[in-house]
Design a protein around this motif. Structure first.
Motif, mmCIF file in Angstrom:
data_model
loop_
_atom_site.group_PDB
_atom_site.id
_atom_site.type_symbol
_atom_site.label_atom_id
_atom_site.label_comp_id
_atom_site.label_asym_id
_atom_site.label_seq_id
_atom_site.Cartn_x
_atom_site.Cartn_y
_atom_site.Cartn_z
ATOM 1 N N VAL A 93 19.254 -2.344 -13.604
ATOM 2 C CA VAL A 93 18.186 -2.227 -14.615
ATOM 3 C C VAL A 93 18.748 -1.904 -15.999
ATOM 4 O O VAL A 93 18.298 -2.457 -17.010
ATOM 5 C CB VAL A 93 17.138 -1.181 -14.183
ATOM 6 N N GLY A 94 19.724 -0.994 -16.077
ATOM 7 C CA GLY A 94 20.291 -0.654 -17.377
ATOM 8 C C GLY A 94 20.999 -1.828 -18.021
ATOM 9 O O GLY A 94 20.868 -2.079 -19.231
ATOM 10 N N ALA A 95 21.754 -2.581 -17.227
ATOM 11 C CA ALA A 95 22.462 -3.746 -17.751
ATOM 12 C C ALA A 95 21.486 -4.848 -18.171
ATOM 13 O O ALA A 95 21.714 -5.548 -19.165
ATOM 14 C CB ALA A 95 23.425 -4.280 -16.692
ATOM 15 N N ILE A 96 20.387 -4.992 -17.426
ATOM 16 C CA ILE A 96 19.378 -5.993 -17.794
ATOM 17 C C ILE A 96 18.729 -5.619 -19.124
ATOM 18 O O ILE A 96 18.469 -6.476 -19.977
ATOM 19 C CB ILE A 96 18.320 -6.125 -16.685
ATOM 20 N N VAL A 97 18.447 -4.330 -19.317
ATOM 21 C CA VAL A 97 17.892 -3.872 -20.585
ATOM 22 C C VAL A 97 18.852 -4.194 -21.729
ATOM 23 O O VAL A 97 18.437 -4.661 -22.801
ATOM 24 C CB VAL A 97 17.601 -2.357 -20.532
ATOM 25 N N ALA A 98 20.140 -3.952 -21.508
ATOM 26 C CA ALA A 98 21.136 -4.240 -22.541
ATOM 27 C C ALA A 98 21.188 -5.739 -22.852
ATOM 28 O O ALA A 98 21.183 -6.148 -24.029
ATOM 29 C CB ALA A 98 22.507 -3.755 -22.084
ATOM 30 N N LEU A 99 21.238 -6.565 -21.809
ATOM 31 C CA LEU A 99 21.315 -8.013 -22.008
ATOM 32 C C LEU A 99 20.068 -8.535 -22.715
ATOM 33 O O LEU A 99 20.156 -9.352 -23.646
ATOM 34 C CB LEU A 99 21.498 -8.716 -20.660
ATOM 35 N N ALA A 100 18.896 -8.071 -22.285
ATOM 36 C CA ALA A 100 17.650 -8.526 -22.907
ATOM 37 C C ALA A 100 17.572 -8.094 -24.367
ATOM 38 O O ALA A 100 17.100 -8.853 -25.226
ATOM 39 C CB ALA A 100 16.457 -7.981 -22.126
ATOM 40 N N SER A 101 18.060 -6.892 -24.667
ATOM 41 C CA SER A 101 17.973 -6.395 -26.043
ATOM 42 C C SER A 101 18.899 -7.170 -26.980
ATOM 43 O O SER A 101 18.522 -7.472 -28.118
ATOM 44 C CB SER A 101 18.292 -4.893 -26.084
#
Length: 339
Positions: A93-101
């Motif tokens: 979830v944290g990495a997905i947030v980073a990628l999406a941002s």
């Protein structure tokens, strides 16, 4: 002659006790006690903050800051609660947030304005959730391994997109959402979004067939399959939901920071899992509570705020969080044995 009817007996061959109620009758009561306990912990933290730093902690701006910071990780935790309730886990979830941002804040994306940034963040979150869901549900991969692979891949791609640089947002519509002029009756827009996601998550888990299927899959996947539930499709939907929550959280983080960075969402997976666990969601699946997860997020965010105001080191803060997680798991195990 009529044969006498023998009284009903339980599995041990003993007649049932007249005063004994089914186990499920006690679940609401235990949930209420758990919620009240979390509220008590949160109230105690507010008292501690008010006593140690009364002028700063109880200031309206600081309370708004606490709620705003809780909003980002809170949205992620709502999605995580669904995944854990179904017996899964999502370490990405944290990495997905980073990628999406970072994908939503590239120069090319910002040319499409507010709608382009929001749309990109949601699509990237859903895309990553789709990959996780396919690997777990239809690829037969263990959730821990599948989401760990997504964690590494998403972090690497986020770093490649940014080349290690911070991407500044220049779209006025996005930046204005983080200003005080956009507050509604003193409530930041990010907090309102968090409230809407929480309400939607609570209704979905507690008042819909989707929620009942989620609990059933987490309680006993094979029994759920025999009952006619498409377990693989349900798991796919859950990881899609988690990815969607990550996309929403990424947009909120963009509004909050005014930028996109490959370091965004660092350790969000641990905070989300911890908040869900102390809120009462079983790590083994079969039981989840959105209300408890949200209270868990508020407790952790308040602890962070109190430590920051009192200039305490972050390592002490991490130790305190770890102790809370261990205590919550031990209480869960004891409750399970009692049940």
């Amino acid at each position: 002659m009529t044969q006498p009817v023998s009284p009903p007996r339980d599995a041990a061959g003993k007649p049932p006790s007249a005063g004994r109620l089914p186990v499920w009758r006690g679940l609401p009561a235990r949930a209420d006690v758990r919620t009240l306990s979390l509220l008590g912990v949160l109230a105690a933290l507010v008292v501690v903050g008010g006593v140690t730093r009364p002028d700063e902690f109880l200031d309206t701006r600081n309370l708004q800051l606490v709620l705003t910071q809780a909003s980002v990780i809170g949205v992620v935790t709502v999605g995580m609660t669904f995944v854990i309730t179904a017996g899964g886990i999502d370490l990405s979830v944290g990495a997905i947030v980073a990628l999406a941002s970072v994908w939503a804040t590239t120069v090319a994306t910002q040319e499409y304005g507010f709608a382009g940034i929001l749309f990109t963040a949601l699509v990237v979150g859903l895309g990553c959730g789709l990959v996780n869901g396919l690997l777990v549900a239809y690829g037969g991969m263990v959730p821990f391994i599948a989401t760990l692979a997504m964690l590494a891949s998403a972090r690497g791609l986020a770093l490649q997109i940014t080349d290690g640089r911070t991407q500044i947002v220049t779209v006025d519509g996005v930046l204005k959402l983080g200003e005080r002029d956009s507050y509604v009756l003193g409530v930041p827009p990010l907090v309102l979004v968090f409230a809407l996601v929480t309400i939607a998550g609570w209704l979905l888990l507690n008042r819909t067939t989707f929620g009942r299927r989620t609990v059933a899959v987490g309680g006993n996947a094979e029994a759920a399959r025999l009952a006619g539930i498409d377990v693989r499709r349900q798991r796919l939907y859950l990881y899609l939901l988690s990815g969607l929550c990550c996309g929403i959280a990424a947009f909120l983080l963009i509004v909050l920071s005014g930028s996109g960075q490959n370091t965004n969402g660092n350790l969000y997976e641990l905070d989300a899992i911890a908040a869900a666990i102390i809120g009462g969601t079983l790590l083994s699946g079969g039981r989840g509570t959105i209300t408890g997860s949200v209270l868990g997020v508020l407790i952790f965010t308040t602890i962070t705020n109190i430590f920051a105001l009192n200039n305490l080191q972050s390592d002490v803060q991490q130790i305190a969080k770890g102790a809370i997680i261990v205590a919550a798991v031990l209480v869960q195990r004891r409750t399970a044995r009692t049940s």
